[in-house]
Design a protein around this motif. Structure first.
Motif, PDB file in Angstrom:
ATOM      1  N   PHE A  83       0.837  -1.194   0.000  1.00 48.71           N
ATOM      2  CA  PHE A  83       0.000   0.000   0.000  1.00 48.71           C
ATOM      3  C   PHE A  83       0.876   1.250   0.000  1.00 48.71           C
ATOM      4  O   PHE A  83       1.577   1.530   0.970  1.00 48.71           O
ATOM      5  CB  PHE A  83      -0.890   0.034   1.239  1.00 48.71           C
ATOM      6  N   THR A 126      -3.481   4.376  -1.257  1.00 46.95           N
ATOM      7  CA  THR A 126      -4.527   4.721  -0.293  1.00 46.95           C
ATOM      8  C   THR A 126      -4.916   6.187  -0.340  1.00 46.95           C
ATOM      9  O   THR A 126      -5.946   6.554   0.228  1.00 46.95           O
ATOM     10  CB  THR A 126      -4.072   4.411   1.151  1.00 46.95           C
ATOM     11  N   ALA A 133      -7.418   4.921   3.673  1.00 46.18           N
ATOM     12  CA  ALA A 133      -6.586   3.739   3.929  1.00 46.18           C
ATOM     13  C   ALA A 133      -7.449   2.580   4.413  1.00 46.18           C
ATOM     14  O   ALA A 133      -7.216   1.420   4.054  1.00 46.18           O
ATOM     15  CB  ALA A 133      -5.505   4.058   4.961  1.00 46.18           C
ATOM     16  N   ARG A 150       2.271  -1.348   4.483  1.00 44.41           N
ATOM     17  CA  ARG A 150       2.203   0.074   4.132  1.00 44.41           C
ATOM     18  C   ARG A 150       3.594   0.524   3.731  1.00 44.41           C
ATOM     19  O   ARG A 150       4.545   0.425   4.507  1.00 44.41           O
ATOM     20  CB  ARG A 150       1.680   0.913   5.293  1.00 44.41           C
ATOM     21  N   GLU A 255      -1.764   7.351   8.497  1.00 51.42           N
ATOM     22  CA  GLU A 255      -2.408   6.109   8.085  1.00 51.42           C
ATOM     23  C   GLU A 255      -2.079   4.888   8.949  1.00 51.42           C
ATOM     24  O   GLU A 255      -2.890   3.963   9.060  1.00 51.42           O
ATOM     25  CB  GLU A 255      -2.025   5.760   6.632  1.00 51.42           C
ATOM     26  N   SER A 256      -0.887   4.852   9.530  1.00 51.23           N
ATOM     27  CA  SER A 256      -0.343   3.587  10.040  1.00 51.23           C
ATOM     28  C   SER A 256      -1.169   2.912  11.123  1.00 51.23           C
ATOM     29  O   SER A 256      -1.410   1.699  11.070  1.00 51.23           O
ATOM     30  CB  SER A 256       1.089   3.801  10.543  1.00 51.23           C
ATOM     31  N   MET A 259      -4.230   1.147   9.737  1.00 51.99           N
ATOM     32  CA  MET A 259      -3.927  -0.061   8.974  1.00 51.99           C
ATOM     33  C   MET A 259      -3.480  -1.199   9.877  1.00 51.99           C
ATOM     34  O   MET A 259      -3.850  -2.363   9.661  1.00 51.99           O
ATOM     35  CB  MET A 259      -2.883   0.253   7.905  1.00 51.99           C
ATOM     36  N   ILE A 272       4.434  -1.800   8.778  1.00 51.29           N
ATOM     37  CA  ILE A 272       4.624  -0.456   8.241  1.00 51.29           C
ATOM     38  C   ILE A 272       6.092  -0.272   7.876  1.00 51.29           C
ATOM     39  O   ILE A 272       6.972  -0.403   8.728  1.00 51.29           O
ATOM     40  CB  ILE A 272       4.226   0.619   9.273  1.00 51.29           C
ATOM     41  N   THR A 274       8.325   2.640   6.365  1.00 52.03           N
ATOM     42  CA  THR A 274       8.258   4.053   5.977  1.00 52.03           C
ATOM     43  C   THR A 274       9.650   4.669   5.831  1.00 52.03           C
ATOM     44  O   THR A 274      10.550   4.410   6.624  1.00 52.03           O
ATOM     45  CB  THR A 274       7.447   4.878   6.984  1.00 52.03           C
TER      46      THR A 274
END
Length: 319
Positions: A83, A126, A133, A150, A255-256, A259, A272, A274
């Motif tokens: 995502f 997303t 998301a 993510r 978002e995290s 999700m 996640i 990132t």
């Protein structure tokens, strides 16, 4: 008694399926009605929800329907899903896939499925924030997603992490969307096997990572970055940053936590990954080619991480 072709099977009293479907296994149902059932891990309310059996009862001749906002179905989505927040970052991932096939580009959701080193992978987007998301998680889950990553950008609370990775083990739920699913006492926690696979991949890519805590918020210009309006209204962003740093938070995004919460509720392994592209209140950020290269590395790392995770899981099965 002849079945009405327009009547969903579960509405036909002569077949008495709806009464005891939760007591039957998916194998039992498929054995007795092989042409009527479509096995999947996650199913929609199109006619009947049957989580216990994993079976979705269809009308005679009915084909699997595409999801509402993303245009995805079981035939076009892999069990591994990446995502991206940015729909255009999906185009970067696409370049590293073998035989990528476009699923759809609807609203903020840009979706392709292809293979990476022989592993089928779907990549989608997303948009910004937890509400969209959650839609992406819901619709990918509906068509069979089993693993979710993510692959996004994040604001770091540590100045030495610019251009490196934050792979949080958990997140503070300061967004409202996950609260519409479950009480705030429910934790937003990443899958440890996925986290470890991503950690090892980042090291192999020559970068550093932190496994601290994420904090997910709804308001970019009300919580994360000064704007004309926020300044006129006297909002002090530094209070937010000082508070979360005292709590051990390493990064902030939008978002995290949503999700992670949904993934845990759905039984989908979720983590996640990132890339730090900005520091608190955008006091420093990656720009130009440096930003482009960082996002390209993010995409390659996500794909390598999925491959590494898959190989580890297959290895454990064979032991």
């Amino acid at each position: 008694m002849q079945q009405d072709p327009e009547m969903p099977i579960w509405q036909d009293s002569s077949m008495d399926i709806s009464r005891d479907i939760k007591q039957k296994s998916a194998a039992d149902l498929e054995e007795h009605f092989p042409t009527l059932f479509c096995s999947q891990k996650a199913v929609s309310y199109t006619h009947l929800r049957a989580h216990e059996t994993g079976v979705h009862i269809l009308k005679r001749g009915e084909k699997a329907m595409s999801t509402l906002y993303m245009g995805a179905d079981q035939e076009t989505v892999a069990k591994y899903v990446l995502f991206s927040g940015d729909p255009w970052r999906v185009e970067v991932v696409k370049q590293y896939l073998e035989n990528p096939k476009k699923v759809a580009f609807m609203r903020e959701f840009n979706t392709y499925t292809g293979t990476y080193k022989g592993i089928e992978v779907t990549v989608t987007s997303t948009g910004i924030g937890a509400p969209s998301a959650a839609i992406a998680m819901e619709e990918m889950y509906e068509v069979g997603m089993e693993v979710a990553v993510r692959m996004g950008t994040v604001m770091s609370m540590q100045d030495d992490m610019l251009g490196h990775f934050l792979i949080p083990i958990a997140a503070m739920r300061r967004e409202g969307t996950s609260q519409s699913y479950v009480d705030l006492s429910y934790p937003a926690v990443a899958d440890i096997d996925l986290v470890n696979a991503m950690n090892e991949t980042v090291v192999n890519m020559g970068k550093r990572y932190l496994n601290g805590l994420n904090c997910t918020m709804d308001g970019f210009y009300s919580n994360m970055h000064d704007s004309r309006f926020s300044l006129e209204w006297g909002r002090d962003m530094s209070e937010t940053f000082e508070e979360v740093k005292k709590l051990g938070v390493t990064g902030i995004d939008m978002e995290s936590s949503c999700m992670l919460t949904l993934g845990r509720l759905m039984g989908v392994k979720t983590c996640i990954l990132t890339m730090v592209t900005v520091l608190e209140n955008l006091k420093e950020k990656l720009t130009g080619q440096e930003r482009t290269d960082a996002e390209d590395l993010l995409c390659r790392t996500a794909l390598e991480g999925i491959y590494h995770y898959h190989m580890k899981m297959e290895g454990e099965k064979n032991e």
